[in-house]
Design a protein around this motif. Sequence first.
Motif, PDB file in Angstrom:
ATOM      1  N   TYR A   8     -22.715 -15.778 -15.773  1.00  0.00           N
ATOM      2  CA  TYR A   8     -23.272 -14.756 -16.662  1.00  0.00           C
ATOM      3  C   TYR A   8     -22.280 -13.607 -16.820  1.00  0.00           C
ATOM      4  N   ARG A   9     -21.718 -13.161 -15.718  1.00  0.00           N
ATOM      5  CA  ARG A   9     -20.802 -12.020 -15.745  1.00  0.00           C
ATOM      6  C   ARG A   9     -19.444 -12.412 -16.332  1.00  0.00           C
ATOM      7  N   PHE A  10     -19.103 -13.678 -16.247  1.00  0.00           N
ATOM      8  CA  PHE A  10     -17.830 -14.096 -16.818  1.00  0.00           C
ATOM      9  C   PHE A  10     -17.811 -13.843 -18.320  1.00  0.00           C
ATOM     10  N   ARG A  11     -18.954 -13.914 -18.950  1.00  0.00           N
ATOM     11  CA  ARG A  11     -19.022 -13.667 -20.389  1.00  0.00           C
ATOM     12  C   ARG A  11     -18.995 -12.177 -20.722  1.00  0.00           C
ATOM     13  N   SER A  12     -19.112 -11.303 -19.720  1.00  0.00           N
ATOM     14  CA  SER A  12     -19.165  -9.867 -19.994  1.00  0.00           C
ATOM     15  C   SER A  12     -17.792  -9.336 -20.392  1.00  0.00           C
ATOM     16  N   ARG A  13     -17.804  -8.263 -21.143  1.00  0.00           N
ATOM     17  CA  ARG A  13     -16.562  -7.669 -21.637  1.00  0.00           C
ATOM     18  C   ARG A  13     -15.707  -7.101 -20.516  1.00  0.00           C
ATOM     19  N   ALA A  14     -16.342  -6.612 -19.459  1.00  0.00           N
ATOM     20  CA  ALA A  14     -15.625  -5.846 -18.437  1.00  0.00           C
ATOM     21  C   ALA A  14     -15.123  -6.674 -17.253  1.00  0.00           C
ATOM     22  N   ILE A  15     -15.261  -7.984 -17.297  1.00  0.00           N
ATOM     23  CA  ILE A  15     -14.911  -8.796 -16.129  1.00  0.00           C
ATOM     24  C   ILE A  15     -13.452  -8.596 -15.716  1.00  0.00           C
ATOM     25  N   VAL A  16     -12.541  -8.541 -16.657  1.00  0.00           N
ATOM     26  CA  VAL A  16     -11.120  -8.413 -16.318  1.00  0.00           C
ATOM     27  C   VAL A  16     -10.851  -7.053 -15.679  1.00  0.00           C
ATOM     28  N   SER A  17     -11.365  -5.980 -16.278  1.00  0.00           N
ATOM     29  CA  SER A  17     -11.109  -4.649 -15.717  1.00  0.00           C
ATOM     30  C   SER A  17     -11.768  -4.494 -14.351  1.00  0.00           C
ATOM     31  N   LYS A  18     -12.933  -5.077 -14.154  1.00  0.00           N
ATOM     32  CA  LYS A  18     -13.595  -4.982 -12.848  1.00  0.00           C
ATOM     33  C   LYS A  18     -12.797  -5.727 -11.782  1.00  0.00           C
TER      34      LYS A  18
ATOM     35  N   HIS B  66      -9.678  -6.451 -11.910  1.00  0.00           N
ATOM     36  CA  HIS B  66      -8.410  -5.733 -11.772  1.00  0.00           C
ATOM     37  C   HIS B  66      -8.571  -4.578 -10.793  1.00  0.00           C
ATOM     38  N   TYR B  67      -9.710  -3.935 -10.779  1.00  0.00           N
ATOM     39  CA  TYR B  67      -9.982  -2.850  -9.833  1.00  0.00           C
ATOM     40  C   TYR B  67     -10.259  -3.397  -8.430  1.00  0.00           C
ATOM     41  N   TYR B  68     -11.101  -4.413  -8.356  1.00  0.00           N
ATOM     42  CA  TYR B  68     -11.514  -4.933  -7.050  1.00  0.00           C
ATOM     43  C   TYR B  68     -10.393  -5.632  -6.281  1.00  0.00           C
ATOM     44  N   LEU B  69      -9.533  -6.342  -6.977  1.00  0.00           N
ATOM     45  CA  LEU B  69      -8.522  -7.157  -6.297  1.00  0.00           C
ATOM     46  C   LEU B  69      -7.636  -6.336  -5.350  1.00  0.00           C
ATOM     47  N   PRO B  70      -7.026  -5.233  -5.799  1.00  0.00           N
ATOM     48  CA  PRO B  70      -6.219  -4.465  -4.844  1.00  0.00           C
ATOM     49  C   PRO B  70      -7.079  -3.792  -3.765  1.00  0.00           C
ATOM     50  N   LEU B  71      -8.286  -3.418  -4.099  1.00  0.00           N
ATOM     51  CA  LEU B  71      -9.179  -2.781  -3.132  1.00  0.00           C
ATOM     52  C   LEU B  71      -9.541  -3.755  -2.019  1.00  0.00           C
ATOM     53  N   ILE B  72      -9.827  -4.979  -2.399  1.00  0.00           N
ATOM     54  CA  ILE B  72     -10.278  -5.986  -1.434  1.00  0.00           C
ATOM     55  C   ILE B  72      -9.095  -6.652  -0.733  1.00  0.00           C
ATOM     56  N   GLY B  73      -7.950  -6.703  -1.382  1.00  0.00           N
ATOM     57  CA  GLY B  73      -6.740  -7.128  -0.701  1.00  0.00           C
ATOM     58  C   GLY B  73      -6.203  -8.504  -1.010  1.00  0.00           C
TER      59      GLY B  73
ATOM     60  N   VAL C 208      -7.115 -12.554  -3.186  1.00  0.00           N
ATOM     61  CA  VAL C 208      -8.025 -13.368  -4.000  1.00  0.00           C
ATOM     62  C   VAL C 208      -9.059 -14.047  -3.102  1.00  0.00           C
ATOM     63  N   ASP C 209      -8.636 -14.534  -1.942  1.00  0.00           N
ATOM     64  CA  ASP C 209      -9.587 -15.178  -1.030  1.00  0.00           C
ATOM     65  C   ASP C 209     -10.680 -14.218  -0.585  1.00  0.00           C
ATOM     66  N   ASN C 210     -10.296 -12.977  -0.243  1.00  0.00           N
ATOM     67  CA  ASN C 210     -11.299 -11.977   0.135  1.00  0.00           C
ATOM     68  C   ASN C 210     -12.221 -11.668  -1.036  1.00  0.00           C
ATOM     69  N   LEU C 211     -11.647 -11.578  -2.213  1.00  0.00           N
ATOM     70  CA  LEU C 211     -12.438 -11.312  -3.410  1.00  0.00           C
ATOM     71  C   LEU C 211     -13.468 -12.417  -3.635  1.00  0.00           C
ATOM     72  N   LEU C 212     -13.035 -13.657  -3.537  1.00  0.00           N
ATOM     73  CA  LEU C 212     -13.945 -14.788  -3.745  1.00  0.00           C
ATOM     74  C   LEU C 212     -15.038 -14.820  -2.677  1.00  0.00           C
ATOM     75  N   ARG C 213     -14.678 -14.533  -1.425  1.00  0.00           N
ATOM     76  CA  ARG C 213     -15.701 -14.469  -0.366  1.00  0.00           C
ATOM     77  C   ARG C 213     -16.715 -13.370  -0.645  1.00  0.00           C
ATOM     78  N   MET C 214     -16.215 -12.231  -1.098  1.00  0.00           N
ATOM     79  CA  MET C 214     -17.088 -11.107  -1.387  1.00  0.00           C
ATOM     80  C   MET C 214     -18.021 -11.427  -2.562  1.00  0.00           C
ATOM     81  N   LEU C 215     -17.484 -12.038  -3.597  1.00  0.00           N
ATOM     82  CA  LEU C 215     -18.300 -12.395  -4.752  1.00  0.00           C
ATOM     83  C   LEU C 215     -19.335 -13.455  -4.395  1.00  0.00           C
ATOM     84  N   LYS C 216     -18.984 -14.329  -3.467  1.00  0.00           N
ATOM     85  CA  LYS C 216     -19.939 -15.351  -3.042  1.00  0.00           C
ATOM     86  C   LYS C 216     -21.122 -14.705  -2.331  1.00  0.00           C
ATOM     87  N   ARG C 217     -20.830 -13.692  -1.516  1.00  0.00           N
ATOM     88  CA  ARG C 217     -21.899 -12.978  -0.801  1.00  0.00           C
ATOM     89  C   ARG C 217     -22.651 -12.029  -1.713  1.00  0.00           C
ATOM     90  N   GLU C 218     -21.938 -11.378  -2.627  1.00  0.00           N
ATOM     91  CA  GLU C 218     -22.553 -10.329  -3.453  1.00  0.00           C
ATOM     92  C   GLU C 218     -22.009 -10.370  -4.870  1.00  0.00           C
TER      93      GLU C 218
END
Length: 114
Positions: free
Chosen positions: A54-64, A66-73, A75-85
């Motif tokens: 659902y969110r993949f179709r949203s306009r802001a997915i790339v910018s979001k 782009h923000y989360y990736l450096p914060l989370i550190g 891609v693996d951490n990002l994917l784990r985080m998205l799986k949980r939340e």
Amino acid sequence: LPLRPRPDAAAAVAKDPRLLCAKVDKTLAPKVVGLIGIGLLRPDIARIVSLDPYRFRSRAIVSKLHYYLPLIGSVDNLLRMLKRESGLLSTNLDKVVKPNVVFLRECGLGACDI
């Protein structure tokens, strides 16, 4: 040889059949190009789509992301985080996430703690 559907694509369509109605040139392809531009690989993108189509179709997915990736550190951490939340992708970055990150940093937490 006939093409066999990939499990991640099948899972994404099963969760959100409207993906089949999205315009490739205006909705899907620009997001894939944008996500590749921030360093994600196609298998990573497929996992993100299958986690929250659902969110993949949203306009802001790339910018979001782009923000989360450096914060989370990573891609693996990002994917784990998205799986949980997966709600992270629906939360307003400017009004909610960024002010919360600023507050947590002011409290002395670093990126790895957040």
